[in-house]
Design a protein around this motif. Structure first.
Motif, PDB file in Angstrom:
ATOM      1  N   GLN A  62       0.842  -1.196   0.000  1.00 24.53           N
ATOM      2  CA  GLN A  62       0.000   0.000   0.000  1.00 24.53           C
ATOM      3  C   GLN A  62       0.878   1.248   0.000  1.00 24.53           C
ATOM      4  N   ARG A  63       0.592   2.149  -0.921  1.00 24.88           N
ATOM      5  CA  ARG A  63       1.293   3.425  -1.009  1.00 24.88           C
ATOM      6  C   ARG A  63       0.262   4.547  -1.036  1.00 24.88           C
ATOM      7  N   VAL A  64       0.530   5.615  -0.323  1.00 29.23           N
ATOM      8  CA  VAL A  64      -0.371   6.764  -0.287  1.00 29.23           C
ATOM      9  C   VAL A  64       0.427   8.013  -0.622  1.00 29.23           C
ATOM     10  N   GLU A  65      -0.232   8.947  -1.330  1.00 29.23           N
ATOM     11  CA  GLU A  65       0.392  10.203  -1.727  1.00 29.23           C
ATOM     12  C   GLU A  65      -0.623  11.323  -1.547  1.00 29.23           C
ATOM     13  N   PHE A  66      -0.178  12.441  -1.002  1.00 30.34           N
ATOM     14  CA  PHE A  66      -1.038  13.612  -0.883  1.00 30.34           C
ATOM     15  C   PHE A  66      -0.956  14.405  -2.189  1.00 30.34           C
ATOM     16  N   VAL A  67      -2.014  14.318  -2.975  1.00 34.98           N
ATOM     17  CA  VAL A  67      -2.095  15.008  -4.261  1.00 34.98           C
ATOM     18  C   VAL A  67      -3.430  15.747  -4.282  1.00 34.98           C
ATOM     19  N   ALA A  68      -3.395  17.055  -4.209  1.00 37.48           N
ATOM     20  CA  ALA A  68      -4.616  17.866  -4.147  1.00 37.48           C
ATOM     21  C   ALA A  68      -4.971  18.368  -5.535  1.00 37.48           C
ATOM     22  N   GLY A  69      -6.257  18.268  -5.885  1.00 31.90           N
ATOM     23  CA  GLY A  69      -6.713  18.816  -7.155  1.00 31.90           C
ATOM     24  C   GLY A  69      -6.768  17.777  -8.257  1.00 31.90           C
TER      25      GLY A  69
END
Length: 702
Positions: free
Chosen positions: A512-519
């Protein structure tokens, strides 16, 4: 006429004091001046050292003899006892090089260089600002003081024992050398037999000694390894400890009365030979943990609750005992086929129903059984025609099955085997009332008693009449919410519970990988980078939260050069089936779907799952990423996070921290919303906007 002014004594005293005070103050000396003074001081010290040195000792004379030896004798050194007594020490002392004078301590030099103003400023700064944090206070004196403390631990260099002296004269076997030791024991036994054969007179004694060594070595090896491993033992040799280790290895936990031991292999199960042949033909080599634990329980006619993560092989776990159950019943005739099916399987979505039907036909067709699916989206007349021909097994969604019962297209007069797959999902979709109607439509004459007799496999397996047996109910789920427990308590009789792993957690084969990407724009750009990296082979599944985003993201992926198809609730049943078929057959690379594809959909070899929008709940997230890493294969799940996902960040962080192959990123670890669990209506304010998130209520729009 010049008059000389008399000398003012007080003025002379005052000037003298001023000169003394000025001389007492440390004056600033430039760096070049200090270097010049140090050079002069050093040259002066060297000059004094040379002037105080003793006269040079003359070189010794050399005398060469005829035999080639050389005798070197000092010319100016007197001989005799008196000279040896008084001058010998002086001679050796003069030959030693002169030692340099001891330099002043570092602290003294530092204090000389620092002016009075600097010291005063340092004291003021220390009083009001405290000690400096950017300077180390470590000194060699502290290090030496700590070194004088007594150390109670042994230094490895002080160990003088030999390896063969440890453990009573026997060296412990490394794990890698166990097989080699076993091979050595076998060779020694063969060597003993050869000795006895070649030397009939004296070989018996030597052979007995070799065999004693082999026996001792084997006993020691068994003691160190705890005896044989459970895989090396037969069923008769298995003890309670072996079964406990077996369950721990596969993460199996059971409760609920007298529960049989799990099966170790297909050959050791109680399945009929015809079904075992079908299993071999299908290609199931080793049973999964849920199959190992659930099949022996179901074969004993026990009601069962199976709690296992998605993608763990639950379909075959309930299909195989079902086929054994039907095999003991009489074949359907022209009269009996109007009384309905023998078994009923309920599933929450159309796709899952059709997937179960396809799997059931693989096993049921070789045995001569018929399987029919009843789902919405297809013509009701076609399904009524299929039911008219009779079927032993019916797989249906609750809503369409209730329609068929209310229209008198189907009766359940002889149905005595009920399976509810993904029971928690059926409750989430609002099928609780429909499930209760279906279960109330079953015959009551063959209900199990709610007593300890329901745990007796011998009593529950007997025939009540020519074609009736006790009703058997099984429920498979990934979580156990209160409504599911309510249904289980009402319709199941003394059920056995099988839990594989931890309920609600993702499988260990998914990274599992998570990334904060807004928009939206940044997420589309990041998605293009991931797909264009060629690190992941198709098929790939991209999840979004609302149907409108589904078509938009699919359109952007097509512009990137990838073939794609969508799956959501606005699609007709034929379009849904065509989308899944094209993905399974390899005609399409990427599937963009809502949570409609989050449960039960089995697409082989999915290498990557991308959550373009984070799921509205951690349960939905678990099922989404469960589309990859199935059947023991590895997979990757990448999730984009935004400000709208604050209420799931805490649970997401906990899930990542429990995974052995996933890592919690620093952004998520330090996020304030990930520090405590989100409480609706509490101190955390819910954020509904941003990042193309989900609609209000968190239903996902499907």
């Amino acid at each position: 006429m010049d008059r000389r002014v008399p000398i003012d004594v007080e003025e002379r005293i005052r000037q003298r004091k001023l000169k003394e005070a000025a001389a007492a103050k440390p004056r600033f000396i430039p760096k070049k001046e200090r270097e010049r003074m140090a050079t002069e001081k050093k040259a002066k010290e060297e000059q004094e050292l040379k002037s105080s040195a003793p006269a040079a000792i003359p070189k010794p004379r050399s005398t060469t003899y005829r035999n080639g030896t050389v005798n070197r004798t000092p010319a100016a050194i007197p001989t005799g006892p008196k000279a040896m007594r008084h001058d010998h020490d002086r001679l050796h002392r003069d030959r030693e090089p002169a030692r340099a004078p001891r330099k002043a301590g570092r602290a003294d030099e530092r204090n000389k260089k620092r002016s009075y103003d600097e010291m005063e400023a340092e004291e003021i700064r220390l009083r009001y600002l405290g000690p400096r944090k950017d300077q180390s206070t470590f000194t060699t004196r502290k290090k030496k003081k700590n070194k004088d403390k007594f150390n109670f631990d042994w230094d490895p260099s002080e160990d003088t024992s030999r390896p063969e002296d440890k453990d009573g004269g026997r060296t412990a076997e490394p794990l890698d050398d166990v097989e080699r030791t076993k091979q050595l024991i076998a060779e020694k036994r063969a060597f003993a037999a050869t000795i006895k054969q070649k030397d009939p007179e004296n070989g018996a004694l030597r052979a007995r000694q070799v065999l004693e060594w082999a026996d001792m070595r084997e006993r020691y090896l068994n003691r160190k390894s705890g005896g044989k491993k459970w895989s090396d033992k037969s069923l008769d040799e298995m003890k309670e400890r072996d079964w406990r280790i077996f369950k721990e290895n596969f993460g199996i936990a059971t409760k609920g009365g007298a529960i049989p031991n799990p099966m170790r292999s297909w050959e050791e199960s109680d399945l009929p030979p015809k079904i075992l042949d079908t299993i071999s033909h299908v290609g199931y080599k080793e049973p999964t943990p849920i199959q190992r634990a659930a099949i022996p329980i179901a074969l004993q006619a026990r009601d069962l609750i199976g709690v296992a993560v998605t993608g763990s092989g639950k379909t075959a776990a309930f299909l195989l005992p079902l086929l054994v159950y039907i095999s003991d019943l009489p074949s359907l005739t022209e009269v009996s086929k109007n009384d309905g099916p023998y078994a009923l399987i309920l599933a929450p979505t159309r796709e899952l129903v059709q997937q179960i039907e396809a799997e059931a036909r693989r096993f049921a067709t070789p045995l001569g059984f018929t399987c029919v699916s009843i789902v919405g989206g297809h013509s009701l007349e076609e399904q009524a025609f299929a039911l008219r021909n009779g079927a032993e097994i019916i797989v249906a969604t609750p809503g369409r099955l209730v329609d068929c019962i209310e229209r008198r297209l189907l009766v359940l007069e002889q149905c005595c085997y009920i399976i509810m797959d993904e029971a928690d999902r059926m409750i989430d979709l609002g099928f609780e009332e429909s499930v209760n109607k279906i279960l109330d439509a079953l015959p009551v004459t063959n209900e199990k008693p709610d007593t300890e007799e329901a745990e007796d496999s011998r009593l529950m397996s007997r025939q009540l009449s020519f074609k009736d047996k006790y009703r058997q109910t099984m429920m498979y789920t990934a979580t156990m919410p209160p409504l599911v427990e309510k249904i289980a308590k009402k319709y199941l009789r003394r059920p056995a519970t099988v839990m594989i792993g931890n309920a609600g957690e993702a499988v260990e084969t998914v990274e599992q990988r998570v990334e904060f990407v807004a928009g939206e724009d940044k997420r589309k750009k990041r998605l293009h980078e991931i797909l264009a990296s060629d690190h992941y082979q198709p098929p790939i599944i991209v999840f979004v939260n609302i149907k409108r985003n589904c078509e938009m993201v699919a359109r952007d992926i097509k512009r990137m050069g990838f073939s794609t198809v969508t799956l959501h609730s606005d699609k007709t049943q034929d379009q849904r089936e065509a989308a899944l078929a094209s993905l399974r057959q390899g005609h399409i690379n990427v599937l963009v779907a809502t949570d409609l594809a989050g449960r039960g959909i089995d697409v082989p070899d999915v290498s990557l799952v991308v959550n373009f929008n984070m799921a509205p709940s951690i349960e939905a997230y678990t099922h989404r990423i469960g589309r990859t890493g199935r059947a023991g294969k590895s997979g990757v799940a990448i999730t984009f996070l935004g400000t709208e996902d604050k209420k799931v960040l805490y649970d997401l962080k906990q899930m990542l921290s429990k995974s052995s192959i996933s890592k919690v990123p620093e952004d998520l670890k330090r996020h304030p919303d990930a520090m405590q669990r989100y409480v609706p209506g509490g101190g955390n304010k819910r954020d509904e906007g941003g990042g193309g998130g989900f609609n209000k209520g968190g239903k996902g729009g499907w």
